[in-house]
Design a protein around this motif. Sequence first.
Motif, PDB file in Angstrom:
ATOM      1  N   GLN A  54      62.860  24.350  69.806  1.00 28.64           N
ATOM      2  CA  GLN A  54      63.304  24.260  68.417  1.00 28.64           C
ATOM      3  C   GLN A  54      63.379  25.654  67.817  1.00 28.64           C
ATOM      4  O   GLN A  54      62.452  26.456  67.952  1.00 28.64           O
ATOM      5  N   TYR A 110      68.248  23.527  68.031  1.00 25.16           N
ATOM      6  CA  TYR A 110      67.529  23.714  69.284  1.00 25.16           C
ATOM      7  C   TYR A 110      68.362  24.587  70.220  1.00 25.16           C
ATOM      8  O   TYR A 110      69.597  24.586  70.168  1.00 25.16           O
ATOM      9  N   LEU A 166      64.223  22.187  75.962  1.00 28.56           N
ATOM     10  CA  LEU A 166      64.714  22.455  74.612  1.00 28.56           C
ATOM     11  C   LEU A 166      63.637  23.157  73.798  1.00 28.56           C
ATOM     12  O   LEU A 166      62.457  22.796  73.852  1.00 28.56           O
ATOM     13  N   VAL A 191      61.341  28.656  63.359  1.00 26.66           N
ATOM     14  CA  VAL A 191      60.254  28.244  64.242  1.00 26.66           C
ATOM     15  C   VAL A 191      60.027  29.284  65.339  1.00 26.66           C
ATOM     16  O   VAL A 191      58.905  29.599  65.681  1.00 26.66           O
TER      17      VAL A 191
END
Lengths: 114, 117
Positions: free
Chosen positions: A46, A36, A44, A59
């Motif tokens: 990811q 993260y 945060l 991601v």
Amino acid sequence: AQTIHQWPVAEIKAVGSPLSLGCTIKGKSSPNLYWYWQATGGTLQQLFYSITVGQVESVVQLNLSASRPKDDQFILSTEKLLLSHSGFYLCAWSPYWGEYAEQFFGPGTRLTVL
Amino acid sequence: AQRVTQVQPTGSSQWGEEVTLDCSYETSEYFYRIFWYRQLFSGEMVFLIYQPSFDTQNQRSGRYSVVFQKSFKSISLVISASQPEDSGTYFCALSELKGTNTGKLTFGDGTVLTVKP
């Protein structure tokens, strides 16, 4: 008991320089691992996840890459840092796959890019 | 699409008071979980409690409990008998159960809580 260790604790790097951040999990075999990023004062986000050695999924694209060379190790890296890479990097693990289990976080690495 | 909103950027309480922190979320999935984390001043994230979507009972863990209003897609974290050590940033996070679960957590912006002695 499981422990999660991140290194280094903090880094100050120049724009354009390479970066390698590490994360190690002890006491848990085949954990699911996550990276993260948190901007100062922000939430945060990811970046990567991994369910097994050698397999990493992205991601969010932030000109970073990740690798999982060992079952208990997760590496975040880039060959050229940008100013926008500054922030707080957190590694996390969860015990299950196929379920939406809670994630447990490491102490984090604070990165300043100048 | 997943989205988590924490409308209170800051909150405060006095030692011993009950504190409520609010969170709302958007999801089109039937099965999901809402997690609450606290970020210490060092940056470390501490898991507090979670609520599964299919469980109508509000979850409780020690001094932490939640008030889950599924139909409104909202959930509140309740901290009983707050202490100065509870100060920090509280994050709400959503995880959806899908066919290929990536374990993705979508976090809210956080609420900075200050508990005064």
